[in-house]
Design a protein around this motif. Structure first.
Motif, PDB file in Angstrom:
ATOM      1  N   TYR A  18     -25.065  46.163 -11.320  1.00  0.00           N
ATOM      2  CA  TYR A  18     -25.738  45.475 -10.511  1.00  0.00           C
ATOM      3  C   TYR A  18     -26.823  46.194  -9.995  1.00  0.00           C
TER       4      TYR A  18
ATOM      5  N   PHE B  63     -20.263  41.101 -10.931  1.00  0.00           N
ATOM      6  CA  PHE B  63     -21.522  41.200 -10.760  1.00  0.00           C
ATOM      7  C   PHE B  63     -22.033  39.925  -9.500  1.00  0.00           C
TER       8      PHE B  63
ATOM      9  N   ILE C 230     -20.172  47.700 -12.068  1.00  0.00           N
ATOM     10  CA  ILE C 230     -19.272  46.235 -12.095  1.00  0.00           C
ATOM     11  C   ILE C 230     -18.417  46.394 -13.032  1.00  0.00           C
TER      12      ILE C 230
END
Length: 303
Positions: free
Chosen positions: A232, A207, A281
């Motif tokens: 994200y 992230f 992510i």
């Protein structure tokens, strides 16, 4: 510290059903920005519901539920800080509150509310959800049987998630059709063997690195205090960016594409449904993957 009561169920929607069945509110307020079928559990229990809009901080706008009424609020993208979650809890402390943490598996459960969690968006399982609350009644449910649905997850380990994309969608569809069930034995066993802390750290690292690359184009005020994000969240008002990412084999789920039909004008909900991109992510991604992904996104955004 008071102990929580935990129910292990088959999917996120079943946690709504179980919580609503336990609380039996007169009415429940549900956000417009949500899955089209998130209201099915309430229909099933004959609980009336009413939609609400969101404020800019993604908390409910303009509702005043009574003590016998409930509010379903989503911790969107897993982005809410602990302070924001507590603020929502305080605001509705005299009503019944269900917090949907399906985008935020690593968010701590809170006392005085129904905390709903889903597993398959975070871990290699094809179903599974937790409902966590102070007290929960024992409702007799059949047990889910999910062993036969695991083949696409095993295949994704060898061939990657893109190879099993369609079967993943078919699995989602199966869960849409299922009633509330107890979590399957297979899923429970797999969840016991997971290194949760290692996964949380890896996702948070992914992230942060994506944010370093993409913060320059992201119009969403990402909360860097929260390490509970599911993806994200990248908000870019580019009408073709999602398609272009798919052409480059970056699949970002389109959530809530039905939402614009509710509104005549361009509300916050419409813009988020249209332009919010969920950039993966996953713990499976390494540093070079993230750099490549970010480079593609920046390049396609300029086109």
């Amino acid at each position: 510290e008071q102990e929580f009561s935990v129910k292990r169920l088959n999917c996120g929607r079943s946690t709504f059903w179980y919580a609503a069945k336990a609380a039996m509110p007169r009415k429940i307020y549900v956000p417009y920005l949500n899955c089209a079928d998130s209201t099915d559990p309430f229909k099933d229990l004959n609980i009336p519901y009413e939609y609400y809009q969101l404020d800019d901080d993604l908390t409910p706008k303009g509702i005043a539920p009574s003590a016998k009424e409930a509010v379903l609020w989503i911790n969107y993208y897993g982005d809410a800080s602990a302070e924001k979650i507590e603020q929502v809890c305080r605001r509705y402390k005299d009503s019944i509150l269900l917090i949907d943490h399906c985008h935020a598996f690593f968010s701590e459960p809170l006392h005085g509310v129904y905390n709903c969690y889903s597993m398959r968006k975070f871990f290699g399982v094809c179903d599974g959800a937790y409902l966590v609350a102070d007290r929960l009644p024992e409702l007799k449910l059949e047990r889910a049987d999910s062993a036969k649905y695991y083949s696409f997850i095993l295949e994704s380990i060898e061939k990657g998630t893109n190879a099993v994309y369609d079967r993943n969608l078919a699995n989602e569809e199966r869960l849409h059709q299922e009633k509330a069930l107890e979590m399957s034995v297979v899923t429970q066993k797999i969840l016991k063997s997971i290194d949760y802390e290692g996964i949380r750290r890896k996702r948070w690292q992914n992230f942060l690195e994506l944010h370093q690359h993409l913060k320059g184009i992201n119009a969403f005020p990402v909360n860097m205090e929260s390490d509970t994000h599911m993806y994200y969240p990248l908000f870019v008002e580019h009408p073709r960016l999602r398609e272009r990412l798919i052409e480059n084999r970056i699949y970002t789920p389109t959530w809530w594409r039905h939402v614009p039909e509710y509104f005549q004008e361009e509300t916050l909900e419409v813009r988020l449904a249209r332009y919010m991109l969920m950039i993966p992510i996953d713990q499976r991604y390494g540093k070079t993957d993230r750099k490549e992904m970010a480079d593609i996104i920046l390049r396609e955004n300029r086109r």
